[in-house]
Write an enzyme that holds these catalytic residues in place. Structure first.
Site, short mmCIF file in Angstrom:
data_model
loop_
_atom_site.label_atom_id
_atom_site.label_comp_id
_atom_site.label_asym_id
_atom_site.label_seq_id
_atom_site.Cartn_x
_atom_site.Cartn_y
_atom_site.Cartn_z
N HIS A 147 -23.74 -90.82 -24.00
CA HIS A 147 -23.80 -90.12 -22.71
C HIS A 147 -23.14 -88.74 -22.82
O HIS A 147 -22.12 -88.59 -23.48
CB HIS A 147 -23.07 -90.95 -21.64
N GLU B 27 -30.20 -92.23 -23.98
CA GLU B 27 -29.43 -93.37 -23.49
C GLU B 27 -30.23 -94.21 -22.50
O GLU B 27 -29.91 -95.39 -22.28
CB GLU B 27 -28.12 -92.90 -22.84
N LYS C 91 -49.81 -75.72 -35.69
CA LYS C 91 -49.90 -75.98 -34.24
C LYS C 91 -48.51 -76.26 -33.66
O LYS C 91 -48.20 -75.79 -32.56
CB LYS C 91 -50.85 -77.16 -33.99
N CYS D 98 -53.50 -80.67 -42.18
CA CYS D 98 -52.19 -80.67 -41.51
C CYS D 98 -51.42 -79.38 -41.78
O CYS D 98 -50.90 -78.75 -40.88
CB CYS D 98 -51.38 -81.88 -41.95
N TYR E 211 -55.51 -85.35 -28.23
CA TYR E 211 -54.25 -84.66 -28.43
C TYR E 211 -54.46 -83.20 -28.86
O TYR E 211 -53.68 -82.32 -28.46
CB TYR E 211 -53.38 -85.41 -29.43
#
Length: 449
Positions: free
Chosen positions: A438, A443, A51, A43, A178
């Protein structure tokens, strides 16, 4: 008790191994770690951390592309791959140093060489020295799988992508997971011509099919070419043209400057000497473990990708921590593998937690699916008319949230908080009762009807 050199010897200083070593030492154990590559593991050194930094660099390229709509005039802009590459690798060096200091500050001795199993309580270093330990923890992770076809030696794995001498003008990515799609997105945004070859007609199999389909359409709209249900037959080097020729079984080969094989990762168990202690493997070559991460040899444990339970860094860290608490901390515990959030840092990124719509229907039968298909406000500035998609999967009877899946800008950041709802067992009503923030993309999750 026999007199051992250490209470715990950890093979592998990745995320899981380092966490296990540190916590075990904090509980008072005498701990040593052997690492043949670099402290930090996949990792930190050659995976998700560098990455993600490349993703940030490529995201800036996207922003720069429509800076005029923000009112900015930028003249003479150009991209230099070595500058980004070297910056990322310098930060990897910094992080490796921090991991090393963490082990040092906890009194963990580090052997910078390969270690293998010589017996139930013995490890053998590459130097020939043998060391004994009451417990041995294997945390060597996984390694890129390279298929067997003529010319595979001309290809590279994800390990080498962070050290390319120059940016490939034409990049072929083999795989549909992925890792493949993240690198495809990075180099597409940086200006490379990217082609993806996948052996099936499905990408990102563990993610919600509708969200993946949206991702595919967006990637194609950004210029990435996909060849589905195809296999690489061979790769040859054309010295005269100065490129690689990739044969997919068609009349004309595809020209590429670099071919990345990202077709999956396999547990890194080869040559570990597991047979010397009776440690058994699964059919996929992973180390068999029980809920406490104990192998078929009572004194040997394993955590992380080498067990092939869930190949995610946060999971390896939890497994390592649980091991240390259980064996040395007097607090036996296991890891809950339900509702683990995950993300794919494509552009835009997608993220999910819990059951997909297909999985929920198979398990619960009757489910409700709430969704929002919208164009994020941020995308108004972009020439790409890309739309986000959020999905909430709900048990029809109890209204309990079963899964949350999304694609759009900042999707992983939003999903991390939303994942708490699944862990807490909340219902759709809890979302309905929450006041919307908002204007925001997040939301949408509390406005689904």
């Amino acid at each position: 008790m026999p007199d051992f050199d250490y209470d715990l010897f950890v093979i592998g200083a990745g995320s899981g191994g380092v966490r296990a070593a540190r916590i075990s030492a904090s509980h008072g154990a005498r701990v040593a770690v052997a690492e043949e590559h670099r402290v930090g593991g996949t990792c930190v050194i050659r995976g998700c951390v560098p990455k993600k930094m490349l993703v940030y660099g490529s995201m800036f390229a996207e922003e720069l592309g429509h800076a005029g709509n923000y009112g900015w005039t930028i003249e003479g802009a150009r991209f230099d791959w070595p500058t980004l590459r070297d910056f990322v690798n310098r930060d990897v060096d910094r992080l490796e140093g921090l991991y090393g200091k963490t082990l040092e500050s906890h009194g963990v001795e580090v052997f910078a060489e390969r270690a293998t199993i010589a017996g139930p309580n013995t490890v053998r270093l590459a130097s020939g020295r043998e060391i004994t330990a009451a417990h041995i923890l294997i945390a060597v992770g996984a390694w890129p799988m390279m298929p067997d076809f003529p010319g595979v030696e001309h290809c590279i794995s994800s390990n080498e992508m962070f050290h390319l001498e120059e940016q490939p003008k034409r990049l072929m990515v083999v795989g549909g997971g992925y890792i493949a799609l993240e690198f495809a997105g990075i180099f597409n945004a940086l200006g490379s011509e990217v082609t993806v070859v996948n052996r099936s007609d499905r990408l990102l199999r563990s993610y919600d099919a509708q969200v993946v389909e949206r991702a595919l359409h967006i990637m194609m709209g950004r210029g990435i070419t996909f060849h589905m249900n195809r296999l690489v037959q061979s790769v040859t080097r054309d010295e005269e043209a100065g490129c690689l020729l990739v044969d997919l079984g068609d009349a004309d080969p595809i020209h590429a400057d670099q071919v990345l094989i990202a077709a999956g990762r396999v547990p890194n168990t080869s040559g570990l000497g597991l047979e010397n202690a009776g440690v058994e493997l699964t059919e996929r070559g992973a180390i068999k473990v029980d809920e406490q991460s104990r192998t078929t040899c009572p004194s040997i444990y394993a955590v992380g990708d080498v067990t092939d339970r869930v190949q995610l860094t946060p999971v390896a860290i939890r497994e390592g921590h649980a091991f240390a608490d259980s064996v040395f901390g007097g607090k036996p515990r296991t890891v809950d593998y339900a509702n683990i959030p995950s993300a794919v840092f494509t552009q835009p990124p997608l993220a999910g937690v819990g059951l997909t719509e297909e999985q929920a229907r198979q398990t619960y039968g009757s489910v409700k699916v709430y969704s929002s298909d919208f164009r994020p406000m941020k995308n108004i500035f972009s020439p790409h008319a890309e739309r986000g998609l959020y999905k909430l999967i709900v048990d029809e009877t109890s209204e309990k949230i079963l899964g949350i899946h999304m694609i759009g800008p900042e999707a992983p950041e939003i999903l991390q908080m939303a994942a708490i709802a699944l862990t807490a067992g909340l219902t759709k009503q809890a979302f309905d009762d929450t006041v919307a923030l908002h204007p925001s993309m997040a939301e949408e999750l509390v406005l689904l009807k």
